[in-house]
Design an enzyme around this catalytic site. Sequence first.
Site, PDB file in Angstrom:
ATOM      1  N   SER A  21       0.846  -1.193   0.000  1.00  0.00           N
ATOM      2  CA  SER A  21       0.000   0.000   0.000  1.00  0.00           C
ATOM      3  C   SER A  21       0.884   1.247   0.000  1.00  0.00           C
ATOM      4  CB  SER A  21      -0.932  -0.031   1.218  1.00  0.00           C
ATOM      5  OG  SER A  21      -1.930   0.948   1.112  1.00  0.00           O
ATOM      6  N   ASN A  22       0.351   2.376   0.390  1.00  0.00           N
ATOM      7  CA  ASN A  22       1.124   3.625   0.418  1.00  0.00           C
ATOM      8  C   ASN A  22       0.580   4.530   1.521  1.00  0.00           C
ATOM      9  OD1 ASN A  22      -1.030   5.442  -0.728  1.00  0.00           O
ATOM     10  ND2 ASN A  22      -0.896   3.899  -2.349  1.00  0.00           N
ATOM     11  N   ARG A  23       1.126   5.718   1.638  1.00  0.00           N
ATOM     12  CA  ARG A  23       0.856   6.590   2.785  1.00  0.00           C
ATOM     13  C   ARG A  23      -0.334   7.524   2.585  1.00  0.00           C
ATOM     14  NH1 ARG A  23       4.197  10.175   4.276  1.00  0.00           N
ATOM     15  NH2 ARG A  23       5.561  10.296   2.479  1.00  0.00           N
TER      16      ARG A  23
END
Length: 210
Positions: A21-23
Site C-alpha cells: 500500500s502507500n501513505r
Amino acid sequence: MHFLITAGPTREPLDPVRFLSNRSSGRMGYALAEAALAAGHAVTLVSGPVALPVPAGANRVRIETAREMFEAVRDAIGGCDVAIFCAAVADYRPVATAEHKLKKSGDRLVLELEPTEDILGSARSVFGFRGYLVGFAAETERLVEHAQGKLMRKGCDLMIANDVARPGIGFDSDENEVILCLPGGSTRALPRQSKKDLARELVAFIASAA
Ligand code: PMT
C-alpha cells in the site's frame, strides 16, 4: 453537477494479513468531496481504506484493491459530469495471493508483481467518459513535465501536479500545494494552504471550467 471522486490508498494483498500500500490518508480526496457537497453538487466517493468519517450526503463506495476501485469507477462514472482521481492507486500487485499467512524462513523472499488496472487511463478509452476529467500527478522530480505527460496520455482536462517529496504537503499531511496543468501547456501555481481550503478552490475552478 455530479462529481465522482476517488480517494485514499489501495491495498494489494500478499496473504491474509499483509498487503502492499502507500501513505495516502484520504484527506485530500475527502476534502474535495466535502467542498463539492458544500457547493451543492452530488458526490460519489470511491474510497480505499481510510480513518475518516463519510462526508454527510456523499455516496461512499468502499474498496480495497485497485481492481475493486476500477470496477467501482466503471460502474459509477457514466452518471457523472466531473471525475477527480485523487486516490493513490497501487501501480503493481502481487501476481499471487497466498491462501495462508506466509511463513518466515531464513531465505530471501522474492515477490513477483504485475501491473494493476490504470483507472484514470481507462476513463476515456474504456469507460467512454465524456465529462470533465481531472487527475492528480504525485511526483518527486520534474513535477510539471511529468504532470503534463500524464495530462496528455490520459486525456485529462486538468492535471493537478503534487510534489510529494517535500515535507509537510502531499501524502498524510493537513496542507498541500499544487500546480494546475492544463491542455496546451499553461500552468497555474496555487499557494500552500490547508487541504480543505485548497479543495474549495479546486472545486470552484473545476465547476466553472466543466
Ligand atoms: O490522501 P492524502 O494523504 O491526503 O494525500 C493526497 C495525495 C498526495 C495522495 C493526492 O494529492 C495525490 O497526489 N494523489 C495522486 C496519487 C497518485 O497515485 O498519483 P500518480 O501520479 O501515481 O497517478 C496519476 C493519476 O492516475 C492519479 O490521478 C491516480 O489516481 C491515477 N491512477 C494511478 C494508478 C492507477 N493504477 N490508476 C489510476 O487511476
